[in-house]
Motif scaffolding. Structure first.
Motif, PDB file in Angstrom:
ATOM      1  N   UNK A  50       0.900  -1.238   0.169  1.00 64.27           N
ATOM      2  CA  UNK A  50       0.013  -0.067   0.260  1.00 64.27           C
ATOM      3  C   UNK A  50       0.663   1.227   0.070  1.00 64.27           C
ATOM      4  N   UNK A  51       1.853   1.340   0.694  1.00 60.48           N
ATOM      5  CA  UNK A  51       2.695   2.751   0.754  1.00 60.48           C
ATOM      6  C   UNK A  51       3.408   2.794  -0.529  1.00 60.48           C
ATOM      7  N   UNK A  52       3.515   1.754  -1.445  1.00 64.78           N
ATOM      8  CA  UNK A  52       3.910   2.010  -2.637  1.00 64.78           C
ATOM      9  C   UNK A  52       2.836   2.422  -3.770  1.00 64.78           C
ATOM     10  N   UNK A  53       1.842   1.675  -3.670  1.00 68.09           N
ATOM     11  CA  UNK A  53       0.546   1.739  -4.604  1.00 68.09           C
ATOM     12  C   UNK A  53       0.154   3.283  -4.414  1.00 68.09           C
ATOM     13  N   UNK A  54       0.420   4.050  -3.301  1.00 70.44           N
ATOM     14  CA  UNK A  54      -0.273   5.503  -3.411  1.00 70.44           C
ATOM     15  C   UNK A  54       0.565   6.245  -4.037  1.00 70.44           C
ATOM     16  N   UNK A  55       1.691   5.723  -4.747  1.00 73.10           N
ATOM     17  CA  UNK A  55       2.737   6.604  -5.567  1.00 73.10           C
ATOM     18  C   UNK A  55       2.470   6.011  -7.197  1.00 73.10           C
ATOM     19  N   UNK A  56       1.690   4.965  -7.340  1.00 77.09           N
ATOM     20  CA  UNK A  56       1.908   4.084  -8.592  1.00 77.09           C
ATOM     21  C   UNK A  56       0.813   4.524  -9.615  1.00 77.09           C
ATOM     22  N   UNK A  57       1.378   4.422 -11.055  1.00 76.16           N
ATOM     23  CA  UNK A  57       0.470   4.604 -12.061  1.00 76.16           C
ATOM     24  C   UNK A  57       0.488   3.410 -13.029  1.00 76.16           C
ATOM     25  N   UNK A  58      -0.778   2.912 -13.410  1.00 76.08           N
ATOM     26  CA  UNK A  58      -0.921   1.791 -14.230  1.00 76.08           C
ATOM     27  C   UNK A  58      -0.332   2.350 -15.842  1.00 76.08           C
ATOM     28  N   UNK A  59       0.644   1.838 -16.248  1.00 70.36           N
ATOM     29  CA  UNK A  59       1.046   2.250 -17.582  1.00 70.36           C
ATOM     30  C   UNK A  59       0.662   1.238 -18.579  1.00 70.36           C
ATOM     31  N   UNK A  60       0.312   0.082 -18.408  1.00 74.19           N
ATOM     32  CA  UNK A  60      -0.005  -0.741 -19.455  1.00 74.19           C
ATOM     33  C   UNK A  60      -0.957  -1.789 -18.748  1.00 74.19           C
TER      34      UNK A  60
END
Length: 435
Positions: free
Chosen positions: A73-83
């Motif tokens: 979760x702590x990384x998902x807060x900064x994550x974008x789905x590119x593909x």
């Protein structure tokens, strides 16, 4: 990471539970899975893991295949789905974790894949990767590529059909272009290296090991990295429902629902709550409800909340499994390795049986409670029907993350206030008469 050979099949629903407990023991940054065999009939809530965000690319138009990533979760807060791509043959999932500038790509290429499908999938991946500054961005490409004829670490081809060799060449060209090295040197299925892990930051990978498991015909591959540890450790996460009512056992058969409802009906709510500001009104409401619940609802036992812990018997088994895997890595005697592998398989069978028995017990309890306590039954069913969306962690203006309750509330209130507008009232002349 690894090929899970069906994450949630009807015949073995203990795989998700096994992964949940691995996350509690290991606290991995992410878990990358291939051949998930998922479709729209499997909800995220059925395969979710606490403190991890789920990303998936299911196979389209056909069964089997599919890839997914569980990201902390702590990384998902900064994550974008590119593909998130499936052409019915190849599945690709690409995520960009912006705060550590890392792109994670998970891919599944089945055996006997045709050149056209693989080529088009890699073209889409190339388009995504070309939009990022490769010299500065860390890239991980992992997954099950089914190229058993490639000899590592030099990447030479030894065997395989001409079409498979052409596809392997395309993958290696991307690796050369992005300065990626492949780190898995142990077999991941029988004697073949089918699962691969490429990265352009060689210093980020400190260890790689492949371990057999009964949960798939592929091995589990563990990769140790030097990326950031969790900023919100699981043992410090605040459990949900931390209110005064969390101490009551509303599932107990001793709850006097009839008397509880009668007492609530006797209260003059208009008189009790009138003329107060919102905070005072809320506190008054909670106080009254708390008094009624105290009279008619028994308290929970004082045992520690175990929703986020592993049962003692399985914790012991998992520790034994970890110790045996360590011995297996360090052992050079083939006879000794076979003995250790047999012990590991026996322990995983016991873990699987424990998960299955727990699920049967919970289902039986839910069915038994349908008549006299339907709340228990529906609460059990609801956890498989709906994903609980966690509020936070949120990204602050200083580009840091926070899950502190007070700061989270202030950030949400500020956001709501910034977009709030007073509704326009309709002119009286244009109002329609009531009928």
């Amino acid at each position: 990471m690894g090929n899970i050979q069906g994450l949630y099949p009807k015949s073995n629903k203990s795989k998700v539970s096994f992964l949940k407990e691995l996350t509690l023991e290991e606290d991995p940054m992410f878990i990358a899975l291939t051949e998930t065999h998922l479709a729209t009939n499997v909800k995220d809530s059925e395969i979710g893991i606490t403190n991890y965000t789920l990303y998936r690319a299911d196979r389209e138009g056909r069964s089997h295949g599919g890839v997914m990533v569980y990201l902390r979760h702590d990384l998902a807060a900064h994550t974008k789905t590119l593909l998130s791509h499936s052409n019915g043959v190849i599945e690709l999932l690409a995520l960009h974790i912006t705060n550590i500038n890392l792109i994670i790509v998970n891919c599944y290429r089945p055996p006997q894949c045709n050149l056209e499908s693989f080529s088009k999938a890699l073209e889409k991946l190339n388009e995504v990767l070309e939009t990022t500054p490769h010299a500065m961005t860390d890239v991980i490409i992992c997954g099950d590529f089914n190229f058993p004829f490639i000899c590592w670490p030099d990447g030479r081809s030894s065997g395989g059909t001409l079409e498979d060799q052409a596809q392997a060449k395309l993958l290696l060209e991307i690796a050369d272009k992005l300065f990626l090295n492949q780190h898995i040197m142990e077999p991941t299925r029988r004697n073949n290296i089918l699962d691969l892990f490429f990265t352009n930051n060689q210093e980020s990978v400190s260890n790689c090991r492949s371990e057999k498991t009964i949960f798939s015909d592929h091995n589990i591959v563990y990769i140790n990295t030097t990326y950031i540890k969790s900023k919100t450790p699981q043992d410090s996460m605040t459990p949900p429902n931390m209110t005064p009512f969390a101490s009551f056992n509303f599932f107990s058969q001793k709850v006097d629902w009839d008397q509880l409802q009668q007492d609530l009906r006797k209260i003059d709510w208009k008189l009790a709550l009138q003329g107060s500001d919102p905070n005072t009104t809320l506190n008054t409401l909670l106080r009254i409800l708390l008094e009624v619940c105290t009279a008619y609802v028994p308290r929970k036992s004082n045992k520690k909340d175990r929703r986020y812990s592993i049962p003692r018997d399985r914790k012991i088994l998992m520790r034994k499994r970890a110790n045996l895997n360590l011995k297996l890595v360090n052992s050079t005697n083939e006879t000794q390795r076979l003995i250790i592998s047999s012990k590991i398989e026996d322990i995983e069978q016991k873990i699987k049986h424990s998960h299955e028995e727990q699920r049967r017990t919970e289902e039986h309890q839910a069915i038994e409670n349908i008549r006299h306590n339907p709340k228990f039954f529906y609460s059990y069913c609801k956890k498989f029907l709906k994903t609980k969306s966690q509020i936070g962690p949120l990204v602050t203006e200083q580009d840091t993350i926070t899950d502190a309750p007070k700061e989270t509330c202030q950030m949400l209130a500020h956001q709501y206030n910034s977009v709030f507008s007073i509704p326009k009232t309709q002119p009286s002349s244009t109002r329609r008469p009531r009928t």
